[in-house]
Scaffold this active site. Structure first.
Site, short mmCIF file in Angstrom:
data_model
loop_
_atom_site.label_atom_id
_atom_site.label_comp_id
_atom_site.label_asym_id
_atom_site.label_seq_id
_atom_site.Cartn_x
_atom_site.Cartn_y
_atom_site.Cartn_z
N ASP A 53 0.81 -1.21 0.00
CA ASP A 53 0.00 0.00 0.00
C ASP A 53 0.85 1.28 0.00
O ASP A 53 1.55 1.58 0.97
CB ASP A 53 -0.92 0.00 1.22
CG ASP A 53 -1.67 -1.32 1.41
OD1 ASP A 53 -1.17 -2.36 0.92
OD2 ASP A 53 -2.71 -1.31 2.04
N GLU A 57 -4.09 2.13 -3.03
CA GLU A 57 -5.36 2.60 -2.46
C GLU A 57 -5.21 3.77 -1.48
O GLU A 57 -6.20 4.41 -1.14
CB GLU A 57 -6.11 1.44 -1.81
CG GLU A 57 -5.68 1.12 -0.43
CD GLU A 57 -6.88 1.06 0.52
OE1 GLU A 57 -8.01 1.32 0.09
OE2 GLU A 57 -6.65 0.78 1.69
N ASN A 94 -10.24 -0.76 0.44
CA ASN A 94 -11.46 -0.19 1.02
C ASN A 94 -11.58 1.30 0.77
O ASN A 94 -12.67 1.86 0.84
CB ASN A 94 -11.53 -0.47 2.52
CG ASN A 94 -10.30 -0.01 3.27
OD1 ASN A 94 -9.18 -0.35 2.90
ND2 ASN A 94 -10.49 0.76 4.32
N HIS A 95 -10.47 1.97 0.45
CA HIS A 95 -10.52 3.40 0.14
C HIS A 95 -10.60 3.66 -1.37
O HIS A 95 -10.30 4.77 -1.82
CB HIS A 95 -9.30 4.13 0.72
CG HIS A 95 -9.34 4.24 2.20
ND1 HIS A 95 -10.35 4.90 2.87
CD2 HIS A 95 -8.51 3.77 3.16
CE1 HIS A 95 -10.14 4.84 4.17
NE2 HIS A 95 -9.03 4.14 4.38
N HIS A 145 -7.44 -7.73 0.49
CA HIS A 145 -7.27 -6.53 1.29
C HIS A 145 -8.08 -6.66 2.57
O HIS A 145 -9.32 -6.64 2.53
CB HIS A 145 -7.75 -5.34 0.45
CG HIS A 145 -7.30 -4.03 0.94
ND1 HIS A 145 -6.03 -3.56 0.73
CD2 HIS A 145 -7.93 -3.07 1.65
CE1 HIS A 145 -5.91 -2.36 1.27
NE2 HIS A 145 -7.05 -2.04 1.84
N HIS A 180 -3.47 -4.06 3.30
CA HIS A 180 -4.35 -3.23 4.14
C HIS A 180 -3.78 -2.86 5.51
O HIS A 180 -3.93 -1.73 5.94
CB HIS A 180 -5.74 -3.84 4.34
CG HIS A 180 -6.62 -3.04 5.27
ND1 HIS A 180 -7.10 -1.79 4.94
CD2 HIS A 180 -7.08 -3.31 6.53
CE1 HIS A 180 -7.85 -1.33 5.96
NE2 HIS A 180 -7.83 -2.22 6.93
N HIS A 231 -0.79 -2.45 6.57
CA HIS A 231 0.41 -1.62 6.44
C HIS A 231 1.58 -2.16 7.25
O HIS A 231 2.64 -1.53 7.32
CB HIS A 231 0.14 -0.15 6.81
CG HIS A 231 -0.78 0.55 5.88
ND1 HIS A 231 -0.95 1.92 5.87
CD2 HIS A 231 -1.57 0.07 4.90
CE1 HIS A 231 -1.84 2.25 4.95
NE2 HIS A 231 -2.23 1.15 4.35
FE FE2 Z 1 -7.04 -0.43 3.25
#
Ligand code: FE2
Length: 260
Positions: free
Chosen positions: A8, A39, A67-68, A149, A174, A176
């Site tokens: 990410d 994302e 999700n973003h 994710h 996701h 991180h």
């Molecule tokens: Fe995420």
């Protein structure tokens, strides 16, 4: 086939590090194909067509989301301008996007799938296992790489175990935070979370002091991305083009020089 996957990308720090390092990493690892999760590329949440284009110009073959995906709403109007951008196939708001893309890499068809986990995640329309079963009915490719994710480590492992015979790799994104559990499961490369490319002196890419003020002191703060040099996290997946199965996965983590 050697596939470089970078985790990410968070805000300016992560973007600049990835843009600067894709080509050197590609050359160092002899990668044929590069996937980048973008994302969080735009100010920590979402992506714009401009940042997508910069990642592609820097050497990304496919950019995945999470999700973003729709946090920067302008991206919905730009879907046609971003043919290698993969929106999660099971997000409730995924009307304008696509759950996978297929690329021809030296005659090998590689499908890149994006799905969101169910546990602790919002706006999931369809369980990722059901969504993957549906995608497998449609996708015609030699190798399938899944960007899964999600928050829950167990959910990502269970998904990988379940689909190991039918996909070449499941790469978790996701959280991180990179996990040290890369392995091959029945010819499927797997890592629970590949980690982020974003400011090292941060809380998951967010300004650390602001994160403390919000979490400890309950201050209402806006999201401020951290600045400073980035950590680069990813993995290298090697597959056998005759069988489509993964034979190796190697974790990649580059911290800024002088950091611990
Ligand atoms: Fe995420």
């Amino acid at each position: 086939m050697k596939i470089l996957f970078l985790g990410d990308v968070v805000a300016k720090s992560g973007r600049e590090a990835v843009i600067r390092n894709i080509k050197p990493l590609k050359s160092e690892y002899g990668a044929d194909f590069v996937i980048v999760n973008g994302e969080n590329a735009a100010h920590g949440k979402g992506i714009t067509a401009t940042f997508y284009s910069r990642l592609v110009s820097a050497g990304a073959d496919v950019v995945t989301l999470g999700n973003h995906a729709y946090s920067k709403s302008e991206i919905i109007k730009s879907v046609d301008l971003c043919p290698s951008l993969v929106f999660p196939g099971n997000l409730r708001s995924s009307d304008g996007g696509r759950g996978y893309v297929i690329k021809d890499v030296y005659g090998v068809k590689i499908a890149v799938v994006s799905l969101i986990c169910e546990a602790f995640m919002c706006d999931v329309e369809n369980n990722p296992v059901k969504a993957m079963e549906q995608l497998l009915g449609k996708i015609r490719a030699d190798q399938i790489i899944v960007d899964l994710h999600g928050e829950s480590t167990a959910e990502k492992m269970i998904f990988a175990r379940y689909f190991a015979d039918r996909v070449s790799a499941v790469v978790g994104t996701h959280t991180h935070v990179q996990t040290a559990d890369e392995r091959i499961i029945s010819g499927c490369a797997f890592i629970t979370d590949v980690g982020m490319c974003g400011s090292y002196d941060s809380v998951l890419g967010r300004d650390a002091e602001e994160s403390v003020r919000r979490f400890v002191h309950k201050e209402q703060t806006r999201y401020t991305p951290a600045t400073g040099p980035a950590i680069l996290c990813g993995c290298l997946i090697e597959t056998d083009n005759r069988t489509g199965r993964a034979v190796r996965i190697e974790r990649i983590q580059r911290r800024p020089s002088g950091s611990y």
